[in-house]
Design a protein around this motif. Sequence first.
Motif, PDB file in Angstrom:
ATOM      1  N   LEU A  93       0.852  -1.185   0.000  1.00  0.00           N
ATOM      2  CA  LEU A  93       0.000   0.000   0.000  1.00  0.00           C
ATOM      3  C   LEU A  93       0.888   1.236   0.000  1.00  0.00           C
ATOM      4  N   GLU A  94       0.572   2.169  -0.897  1.00  0.00           N
ATOM      5  CA  GLU A  94       1.325   3.410  -0.993  1.00  0.00           C
ATOM      6  C   GLU A  94       0.390   4.571  -0.656  1.00  0.00           C
ATOM      7  N   PHE A  95       0.624   5.214   0.482  1.00  0.00           N
ATOM      8  CA  PHE A  95      -0.207   6.336   0.898  1.00  0.00           C
ATOM      9  C   PHE A  95       0.157   7.591   0.114  1.00  0.00           C
ATOM     10  N   GLU A  96      -0.802   8.478   0.020  1.00  0.00           N
ATOM     11  CA  GLU A  96      -0.619   9.725  -0.722  1.00  0.00           C
ATOM     12  C   GLU A  96       0.546  10.540  -0.179  1.00  0.00           C
ATOM     13  N   LYS A  97       0.710  10.534   1.152  1.00  0.00           N
ATOM     14  CA  LYS A  97       1.753  11.316   1.801  1.00  0.00           C
ATOM     15  C   LYS A  97       2.552  10.438   2.756  1.00  0.00           C
ATOM     16  N   ALA A  98       3.768  10.856   3.049  1.00  0.00           N
ATOM     17  CA  ALA A  98       4.553  10.158   4.069  1.00  0.00           C
ATOM     18  C   ALA A  98       3.840  10.296   5.414  1.00  0.00           C
ATOM     19  N   GLU A  99       3.730   9.199   6.135  1.00  0.00           N
ATOM     20  CA  GLU A  99       2.986   9.165   7.393  1.00  0.00           C
ATOM     21  C   GLU A  99       3.886   8.728   8.544  1.00  0.00           C
ATOM     22  N   THR A 100       3.710   9.366   9.675  1.00  0.00           N
ATOM     23  CA  THR A 100       4.261   8.874  10.934  1.00  0.00           C
ATOM     24  C   THR A 100       3.063   8.582  11.817  1.00  0.00           C
ATOM     25  N   VAL A 101       2.736   7.310  11.912  1.00  0.00           N
ATOM     26  CA  VAL A 101       1.481   6.926  12.553  1.00  0.00           C
ATOM     27  C   VAL A 101       1.603   5.520  13.117  1.00  0.00           C
ATOM     28  N   GLY A 102       0.966   5.309  14.266  1.00  0.00           N
ATOM     29  CA  GLY A 102       0.899   3.977  14.848  1.00  0.00           C
ATOM     30  C   GLY A 102      -0.453   3.350  14.591  1.00  0.00           C
ATOM     31  N   PHE A 149      -3.273   2.373  23.749  1.00  0.00           N
ATOM     32  CA  PHE A 149      -2.005   2.888  23.239  1.00  0.00           C
ATOM     33  C   PHE A 149      -1.693   2.273  21.879  1.00  0.00           C
ATOM     34  N   THR A 150      -0.989   3.047  21.044  1.00  0.00           N
ATOM     35  CA  THR A 150      -0.665   2.575  19.701  1.00  0.00           C
ATOM     36  C   THR A 150       0.561   1.666  19.698  1.00  0.00           C
ATOM     37  N   MET A 151       0.693   0.936  18.582  1.00  0.00           N
ATOM     38  CA  MET A 151       1.894   0.174  18.277  1.00  0.00           C
ATOM     39  C   MET A 151       2.518   0.791  17.025  1.00  0.00           C
ATOM     40  N   PRO A 152       3.841   0.783  16.907  1.00  0.00           N
ATOM     41  CA  PRO A 152       4.492   1.408  15.749  1.00  0.00           C
ATOM     42  C   PRO A 152       4.036   0.782  14.425  1.00  0.00           C
ATOM     43  N   LEU A 153       3.924   1.629  13.408  1.00  0.00           N
ATOM     44  CA  LEU A 153       3.582   1.123  12.077  1.00  0.00           C
ATOM     45  C   LEU A 153       4.393   1.833  10.994  1.00  0.00           C
ATOM     46  N   LEU A 154       4.181   3.141  10.822  1.00  0.00           N
ATOM     47  CA  LEU A 154       4.898   3.895   9.798  1.00  0.00           C
ATOM     48  C   LEU A 154       5.681   5.028  10.456  1.00  0.00           C
ATOM     49  N   ASP A 155       6.922   5.214  10.009  1.00  0.00           N
ATOM     50  CA  ASP A 155       7.775   6.286  10.523  1.00  0.00           C
ATOM     51  C   ASP A 155       8.269   7.109   9.337  1.00  0.00           C
ATOM     52  N   ASN A 156       7.562   8.201   9.057  1.00  0.00           N
ATOM     53  CA  ASN A 156       7.882   9.082   7.919  1.00  0.00           C
ATOM     54  C   ASN A 156       7.994   8.275   6.626  1.00  0.00           C
ATOM     55  N   GLU A 206       0.947 -11.685   8.070  1.00  0.00           N
ATOM     56  CA  GLU A 206       1.193 -11.560   9.506  1.00  0.00           C
ATOM     57  C   GLU A 206       0.717 -10.216  10.063  1.00  0.00           C
ATOM     58  N   LEU A 207       0.542  -9.222   9.195  1.00  0.00           N
ATOM     59  CA  LEU A 207       0.069  -7.915   9.656  1.00  0.00           C
ATOM     60  C   LEU A 207      -1.261  -8.002  10.384  1.00  0.00           C
ATOM     61  N   PHE A 208      -2.072  -9.014  10.031  1.00  0.00           N
ATOM     62  CA  PHE A 208      -3.443  -9.090  10.531  1.00  0.00           C
ATOM     63  C   PHE A 208      -3.627 -10.191  11.569  1.00  0.00           C
ATOM     64  N   ALA A 209      -2.505 -10.629  12.151  1.00  0.00           N
ATOM     65  CA  ALA A 209      -2.574 -11.664  13.182  1.00  0.00           C
ATOM     66  C   ALA A 209      -3.369 -11.197  14.391  1.00  0.00           C
ATOM     67  N   ARG A 210      -3.365  -9.874  14.632  1.00  0.00           N
ATOM     68  CA  ARG A 210      -4.126  -9.296  15.753  1.00  0.00           C
ATOM     69  C   ARG A 210      -5.284  -8.454  15.235  1.00  0.00           C
ATOM     70  N   ASP A 211      -5.970  -8.945  14.233  1.00  0.00           N
ATOM     71  CA  ASP A 211      -7.134  -8.257  13.674  1.00  0.00           C
ATOM     72  C   ASP A 211      -6.676  -7.091  12.803  1.00  0.00           C
ATOM     73  N   ALA A 212      -7.573  -6.130  12.592  1.00  0.00           N
ATOM     74  CA  ALA A 212      -7.340  -5.052  11.629  1.00  0.00           C
ATOM     75  C   ALA A 212      -6.268  -4.076  12.100  1.00  0.00           C
ATOM     76  N   VAL A 251      -5.874  -0.353  12.540  1.00  0.00           N
ATOM     77  CA  VAL A 251      -6.758   0.800  12.713  1.00  0.00           C
ATOM     78  C   VAL A 251      -5.901   2.059  12.759  1.00  0.00           C
ATOM     79  N   LEU A 252      -6.237   3.014  11.872  1.00  0.00           N
ATOM     80  CA  LEU A 252      -5.449   4.237  11.748  1.00  0.00           C
ATOM     81  C   LEU A 252      -6.324   5.460  12.000  1.00  0.00           C
ATOM     82  N   LYS A 253      -5.752   6.421  12.714  1.00  0.00           N
ATOM     83  CA  LYS A 253      -6.408   7.712  12.950  1.00  0.00           C
ATOM     84  C   LYS A 253      -5.462   8.818  12.498  1.00  0.00           C
ATOM     85  N   ASP A 254      -6.033   9.976  12.202  1.00  0.00           N
ATOM     86  CA  ASP A 254      -5.253  11.199  11.974  1.00  0.00           C
ATOM     87  C   ASP A 254      -4.250  11.061  10.827  1.00  0.00           C
ATOM     88  N   LEU A 255      -4.625  10.364   9.771  1.00  0.00           N
ATOM     89  CA  LEU A 255      -3.765  10.301   8.598  1.00  0.00           C
ATOM     90  C   LEU A 255      -3.714  11.656   7.897  1.00  0.00           C
TER      91      LEU A 255
END
Length: 291
Positions: free
Chosen positions: A162-171, A184-191, A200-206, A208-212
Motif C-alpha cells: 500500500l502506498e499512501f498519498e503522503k509520508a505518514e508517521t502513525v501507529g 495505546f498505539t503500536m508502531p507502524l509507519l515512521d515518515n 502476519e500484519l493481521f494476526a491481531r485483527d485489523a 486501525v489508523l487515525k489522523d492520517l
Amino acid sequence: MELVTIRTEDITVKINPQGAELTSLIKNKDGQEYMWSADPAFWSKRSPVLFPVVGTLKENCYYYKGERYELGRHGFARDRRFETEEQSEKEVVFLLKSDEESLAIYPFHFSFRIRYRVEGESLQVSYEVLNTGSEEMYFSVGGHPAFRVPVKEGEEYSDYYLEFEKAETVGRWPISAEGLIEEFTMPLLDNSNELPLAKELFARDAIVLKDLQSESVKLLSRKSAAGLDFSFKGFPYLGIWAAKGADFVCIEPWCGIADTVNADQQLPHKEGINSLFPGDVFRRSWSVSVK
C-alpha cells in the motif's frame, strides 16, 4: 438474488441488493476481477456496509436515554435487503429505511441511501443518511471493500504493498480480544508512505489508523502494473484488514470506530459518533479506480 449491474466501456460493477453489497469490479479490457471471491473458508463477505455502528460495541450494547440496546458488530445494514430506488446504465441508488425491526435495536428514524456510480475506470460509492425523526440522531457509517491480492495470477501476496498519498508517521491502534480499541498505539509507519503487505500484519485483527495526512492510498504490485487507487477524503478513520491466511486486503473508510476498552457505552459520548438534527443530511463518498 439477482445482482444489479452498472458499467462503462472500461469497467463492469455488480451489487447485491441484500446489504447493498458491492460484489464485483471487473476491468473489461482483460476481464480482470478486483474483488475478493468471498470464499467461505476464510470470509464469505465482499464489501459489507457498516451502519449504524462501525466495529464492536463494548459488551455488544450501548445506552441511550437510560435504555440499553444490543447491537452486533458493524450494525445491521449489511444484513438487510435494500430497495433499488433508482437505476441507470452508470448509476444505482439503494435505500434502507427505519422500521419496527430497526427501531427495536436502534431508536432513530432514518433513510439511508447508498449510491454506486461508474465513470471511466472509476467507481464512486456514496453514503447519504437522512434524519427522518423528530430528535437528534447518532450514527456511524463506513465501507469494508475487500480487494483480491494478488490481483494477477502468478504473483504472491508479498509482491503487493500500500502506498499512501503522503509520508505518514502513525501507529496502529490495537484491537483487544473483545474487538475493542486499546489505549495505546503500536508502531507502524515512521515518515514513510509505503506499507508492504504480509499476512502476519493481521494476526491481531485489523490495522486501525487515525489522523492520517493522506486522503488516498494505492494498492500496487512490485511485479506488474496491477493495482488500484483508493480515495477516502472526509473519512477520519481507516481500517486495513484481511482474514487469517486469505488472499485479499480490505481498505475500509470509516466515519466511526469501535468502542475503546474504557468506553462508557453512552451513545452520544462514543468516539467518532456523528449526529444529525431532524431533517438534516450527512454525505460521504469513497472511490476506487482500477489499473
